[in-house]
Design an enzyme around this catalytic site. Structure first.
Site, PDB file in Angstrom:
ATOM      1  N   LYS A 100       0.861  -1.186   0.000  1.00  0.00           N
ATOM      2  CA  LYS A 100       0.000   0.000   0.000  1.00  0.00           C
ATOM      3  C   LYS A 100       0.895   1.232   0.000  1.00  0.00           C
ATOM      4  O   LYS A 100       2.008   1.189   0.547  1.00  0.00           O
ATOM      5  CB  LYS A 100      -0.886   0.017   1.252  1.00  0.00           C
ATOM      6  CG  LYS A 100      -2.161   0.793   1.059  1.00  0.00           C
ATOM      7  CD  LYS A 100      -3.164  -0.058   0.305  1.00  0.00           C
ATOM      8  CE  LYS A 100      -4.478   0.616   0.061  1.00  0.00           C
ATOM      9  NZ  LYS A 100      -5.436  -0.309  -0.553  1.00  0.00           N
ATOM     10  N   ASP A 140      -6.480   4.257  -4.990  1.00  0.00           N
ATOM     11  CA  ASP A 140      -7.161   3.964  -3.726  1.00  0.00           C
ATOM     12  C   ASP A 140      -7.928   5.240  -3.381  1.00  0.00           C
ATOM     13  O   ASP A 140      -8.289   5.998  -4.292  1.00  0.00           O
ATOM     14  CB  ASP A 140      -6.127   3.577  -2.651  1.00  0.00           C
ATOM     15  CG  ASP A 140      -6.758   2.965  -1.413  1.00  0.00           C
ATOM     16  OD1 ASP A 140      -7.278   1.853  -1.500  1.00  0.00           O
ATOM     17  OD2 ASP A 140      -6.753   3.619  -0.352  1.00  0.00           O
ATOM     18  N   GLY A 216     -23.925   4.070   1.032  1.00  0.00           N
ATOM     19  CA  GLY A 216     -22.857   4.534   0.127  1.00  0.00           C
ATOM     20  C   GLY A 216     -23.344   4.372  -1.299  1.00  0.00           C
ATOM     21  O   GLY A 216     -23.695   3.261  -1.718  1.00  0.00           O
ATOM     22  N   GLY A 218     -21.577   5.589  -4.032  1.00  0.00           N
ATOM     23  CA  GLY A 218     -20.440   6.004  -4.854  1.00  0.00           C
ATOM     24  C   GLY A 218     -20.150   4.914  -5.868  1.00  0.00           C
ATOM     25  O   GLY A 218     -21.043   4.168  -6.276  1.00  0.00           O
ATOM     26  N   ASN A 219     -18.891   4.782  -6.239  1.00  0.00           N
ATOM     27  CA  ASN A 219     -18.530   3.798  -7.266  1.00  0.00           C
ATOM     28  C   ASN A 219     -19.028   2.402  -6.909  1.00  0.00           C
ATOM     29  O   ASN A 219     -19.756   1.771  -7.672  1.00  0.00           O
ATOM     30  CB  ASN A 219     -17.001   3.812  -7.457  1.00  0.00           C
ATOM     31  CG  ASN A 219     -16.536   2.674  -8.344  1.00  0.00           C
ATOM     32  OD1 ASN A 219     -16.430   1.530  -7.892  1.00  0.00           O
ATOM     33  ND2 ASN A 219     -16.292   2.947  -9.604  1.00  0.00           N
ATOM     34  N   GLY A 221     -21.038   1.182  -4.260  1.00  0.00           N
ATOM     35  CA  GLY A 221     -22.447   1.030  -3.892  1.00  0.00           C
ATOM     36  C   GLY A 221     -23.378   1.196  -5.080  1.00  0.00           C
ATOM     37  O   GLY A 221     -24.339   0.432  -5.246  1.00  0.00           O
ATOM     38  N   TYR A 222     -23.102   2.178  -5.922  1.00  0.00           N
ATOM     39  CA  TYR A 222     -23.975   2.432  -7.068  1.00  0.00           C
ATOM     40  C   TYR A 222     -23.964   1.253  -8.051  1.00  0.00           C
ATOM     41  O   TYR A 222     -25.028   0.744  -8.433  1.00  0.00           O
ATOM     42  CB  TYR A 222     -23.564   3.726  -7.788  1.00  0.00           C
ATOM     43  CG  TYR A 222     -24.197   3.857  -9.152  1.00  0.00           C
ATOM     44  CD1 TYR A 222     -25.584   3.981  -9.292  1.00  0.00           C
ATOM     45  CD2 TYR A 222     -23.424   3.806 -10.312  1.00  0.00           C
ATOM     46  CE1 TYR A 222     -26.177   4.058 -10.547  1.00  0.00           C
ATOM     47  CE2 TYR A 222     -24.006   3.881 -11.570  1.00  0.00           C
ATOM     48  CZ  TYR A 222     -25.371   4.002 -11.680  1.00  0.00           C
ATOM     49  OH  TYR A 222     -25.967   4.059 -12.912  1.00  0.00           O
TER      50      TYR A 222
HETATM   51  P1  NAD Z   1     -16.659   6.610  -3.419  1.00  0.00           P
HETATM   52  O1  NAD Z   1     -15.930   7.802  -2.905  1.00  0.00           O
HETATM   53  O2  NAD Z   1     -16.928   6.494  -4.886  1.00  0.00           O
HETATM   54  O3  NAD Z   1     -18.094   6.505  -2.699  1.00  0.00           O
HETATM   55  C1  NAD Z   1     -18.249   6.568  -1.323  1.00  0.00           C
HETATM   56  C2  NAD Z   1     -19.733   6.785  -1.016  1.00  0.00           C
HETATM   57  O4  NAD Z   1     -19.902   6.778   0.387  1.00  0.00           O
HETATM   58  C3  NAD Z   1     -20.273   8.123  -1.517  1.00  0.00           C
HETATM   59  O5  NAD Z   1     -21.590   7.942  -1.984  1.00  0.00           O
HETATM   60  C4  NAD Z   1     -20.294   8.977  -0.249  1.00  0.00           C
HETATM   61  O6  NAD Z   1     -21.265   9.999  -0.290  1.00  0.00           O
HETATM   62  C5  NAD Z   1     -20.663   7.913   0.757  1.00  0.00           C
HETATM   63  N1  NAD Z   1     -20.371   8.311   2.127  1.00  0.00           N
HETATM   64  C6  NAD Z   1     -19.332   9.029   2.614  1.00  0.00           C
HETATM   65  N2  NAD Z   1     -19.486   9.239   3.933  1.00  0.00           N
HETATM   66  C7  NAD Z   1     -20.632   8.624   4.287  1.00  0.00           C
HETATM   67  C8  NAD Z   1     -21.345   8.478   5.493  1.00  0.00           C
HETATM   68  N3  NAD Z   1     -20.899   9.045   6.615  1.00  0.00           N
HETATM   69  N4  NAD Z   1     -22.476   7.756   5.488  1.00  0.00           N
HETATM   70  C9  NAD Z   1     -22.948   7.201   4.333  1.00  0.00           C
HETATM   71  N5  NAD Z   1     -22.329   7.314   3.166  1.00  0.00           N
HETATM   72  C10 NAD Z   1     -21.203   8.018   3.145  1.00  0.00           C
HETATM   73  O7  NAD Z   1     -15.854   5.348  -2.866  1.00  0.00           O
HETATM   74  P2  NAD Z   1     -15.898   3.852  -3.383  1.00  0.00           P
HETATM   75  O8  NAD Z   1     -14.795   3.647  -4.366  1.00  0.00           O
HETATM   76  O9  NAD Z   1     -17.281   3.502  -3.745  1.00  0.00           O
HETATM   77  O10 NAD Z   1     -15.450   3.069  -2.060  1.00  0.00           O
HETATM   78  C11 NAD Z   1     -16.378   2.759  -1.034  1.00  0.00           C
HETATM   79  C12 NAD Z   1     -15.751   1.759  -0.082  1.00  0.00           C
HETATM   80  O11 NAD Z   1     -15.374   0.592  -0.808  1.00  0.00           O
HETATM   81  C13 NAD Z   1     -14.483   2.212   0.649  1.00  0.00           C
HETATM   82  O12 NAD Z   1     -14.455   1.606   1.910  1.00  0.00           O
HETATM   83  C14 NAD Z   1     -13.377   1.629  -0.215  1.00  0.00           C
HETATM   84  O13 NAD Z   1     -12.184   1.459   0.521  1.00  0.00           O
HETATM   85  C15 NAD Z   1     -14.001   0.303  -0.582  1.00  0.00           C
HETATM   86  N6  NAD Z   1     -13.416  -0.319  -1.766  1.00  0.00           N
HETATM   87  C16 NAD Z   1     -13.470   0.295  -2.984  1.00  0.00           C
HETATM   88  C17 NAD Z   1     -12.945  -0.343  -4.096  1.00  0.00           C
HETATM   89  C18 NAD Z   1     -13.056   0.271  -5.464  1.00  0.00           C
HETATM   90  O14 NAD Z   1     -12.727  -0.418  -6.438  1.00  0.00           O
HETATM   91  N7  NAD Z   1     -13.509   1.493  -5.604  1.00  0.00           N
HETATM   92  C19 NAD Z   1     -12.335  -1.607  -3.964  1.00  0.00           C
HETATM   93  C20 NAD Z   1     -12.297  -2.203  -2.696  1.00  0.00           C
HETATM   94  C21 NAD Z   1     -12.845  -1.548  -1.619  1.00  0.00           C
END
Ligand code: NAD
Length: 417
Positions: A100, A140, A216, A218-219, A221-222
């Site tokens: 990391k 990340d 969530g 974001g990427n 959850g959506y």
């Molecule tokens: P992102 O920034 O695209 O989305 C994060 C979402 O969480 C947003 O909708 C944001 O508004 C919401 N959020 C932030 N604070 C919040 C709160 N207090 N309550 C509710 N929602 C809240 O991030 P992402 O890439 O979707 O990552 C989300 C999680 O998944 C993180 O823990 C990340 O480490 C993990 N993750 C992501 C990936 C990836 O490929 N993107 C891979 C492995 C793990």
């Protein structure tokens, strides 16, 4: 975070009756690079940023792991995440170790030019310790395909040749993989379907009836929600940092995202079909969302959201950990004992690193697959990972998380010479 990652590895390894020196090798990082980066800001003044690249274990292959830009990043966090990457790559059956990187910075406070300078300075610092067969960084928190593009460009300038396999998460135009953007959400759905197939054999259930709440939007959850809706699940609640919505009869994920883009938040987007109207639903807080009476709860935002305070109020039967570490150790134990099935983050969100691996393979062979081919390979690989962990959990009568750590440690230690 570091203590809990190390404690979990130690506990699992001790149960497996591994030698103390082997446990030390599983705990201690092989290399920890710490450095100061100096860039000239737009004001003309020089500014120093602290950064790390921590390479935890390389028994199974080159180190692999993202780089985060965050104002609260500390060395211990970077080391913990590197350790968990070793476990995650082993769980996914990838020929990688774990690493990391991190820089203490709030990228929102930088201009685009300053962000490019900082990204390039970081790549220059780590050039001599990374490489396609050495260590393969990726995005990340707060790092994007554009940042990967700057970093690989800097790296290639220094080494003097093209090496598209040295960074993953790149834009498609410079060797990124199709399907990477959706990979984590899609992989999570594949794992959930694999679990339900095992349970449905016994319970004779159908997925269409199952209700889902996603924290969530974001990427991760959506895309999870979007693909799960297509699969027939009823998505009744989604949220972002500003709050959420509850639509009893199931919401439309696509229209909700369209509404969120227009308003800048999910709150108020009670959308069914192509119409958004309050009569369909009601507002819900992030705390309430977690406590909804749904079949499947999907924390896809932050760590430690299910903890001592709310664990007794959680009603979901299945929790899919798409965020990293959304459930504290204490809550994990409580919910597991209560019979809640928790699909652990090291498996549930491994779709991202699996498609990063596929990007690396494509970069090395100079031949790029269609999106369908990438998705098919992701499905095969993540289902294989699930099967091994499921079998272990049945054989040893242990929760999936413990089984995942055991499978990973078996794989890593069997490759240690
Ligand atoms: P992102 O920034 O695209 O989305 C994060 C979402 O969480 C947003 O909708 C944001 O508004 C919401 N959020 C932030 N604070 C919040 C709160 N207090 N309550 C509710 N929602 C809240 O991030 P992402 O890439 O979707 O990552 C989300 C999680 O998944 C993180 O823990 C990340 O480490 C993990 N993750 C992501 C990936 C990836 O490929 N993107 C891979 C492995 C793990």
């Amino acid at each position: 975070m570091l203590e809990s990652a190390q404690a979990l590895i130690t506990k699992t390894a001790e149960k497996m009756k591994l030698d103390g020196e082997i446990i030390k090798r599983l705990i201690e990082p092989e290399f920890a690079h710490e450095f100061a980066l100096t860039i000239t800001m737009d004001s003309g003044k020089k500014k120093v940023f602290k950064g790390w690249r921590i390479q935890h274990n390389s028994a199974l292959g080159p180190y692999k792991g993202g780089i985060r830009f965050h104002p609260e990043t500390v060395r211990e966090e970077v080391q913990a995440l590197a350790t968990l990457m070793s476990i995650k790559c082993a769980v996914a059956g990838l020929p990688y170790g774990g690493a990391k990187g991190g820089i203490i910075v709030d990228p929102k406070q930088l201009s685009k030019g300053e962000l490019e300078k900082l990204s390039r300075a970081f790549a220059a610092k780590i050039t001599h310790v990374i490489g396609v067969d050495v260590d393969v960084p990726a995005p990340d928190v707060n790092t994007t395909p554009q940042i990967m593009a700057w970093m690989i460009d800097e790296y290639q300038k220094i080494v003097g040749y093209k090496s598209p396999g040295t960074f993953t998460g790149k834009p498609v135009a410079i060797g990124g993989s199709l399907g990477r953007t959706e990979a984590t959400g899609r992989g999570g759905l594949f794992v959930l379907l694999a679990l339900l197939a095992k349970q449905n054999e016994k319970l004779k259930m159908k997925n269409e009836k199952l209700t889902v709440a996603v924290q969530g939007f974001g990427n991760v959850g959506y895309y999870f929600a979007k693909l799960a809706e297509v699969e027939g699940f009823k998505i009744v609640s989604v949220s972002d940092s500003k709050g959420g919505i509850y639509v009893k009869d199931g919401l439309s994920v696509g229209t909700t995202m369209k509404c969120k883009k227009e308003k800048g938040m999910v709150a108020g987007c009670y959308c069914r079909g192509s119409v958004c109207d309050l009569k369909y639903g009601r507002p819900i807080s992030n705390e309430e969302l977690l406590e909804l009476s749904v079949d499947i709860l999907v924390p896809a935002a932050l760590e430690n959201v299910i903890n001592y305070q709310n664990m007794k109020k959680i009603k979901a039967k299945i929790i899919l950990e798409l965020a990293n570490g959304p459930i504290t150790e204490e809550a994990y134990e409580y919910l597991s004992n209560k019979g809640v099935v928790i699909i652990p983050d090291v498996l549930a969100n491994s779709g991202g690193v699996i498609v990063s691996y596929l990007e690396w393979v494509q970069g090395r062979q100079g031949y790029w697959w269609s999106e369908e081919e990438v998705n098919k390979k992701l499905k095969e690989m993540i289902e294989r990972a699930f099967e091994a962990i499921w079998d272990k959990s049945v054989e040893k009568k242990m929760p999936l998380k413990q089984a995942a750590f055991e499978v990973a440690i078996e794989r890593i230690t069997s490759a240690m010479v």
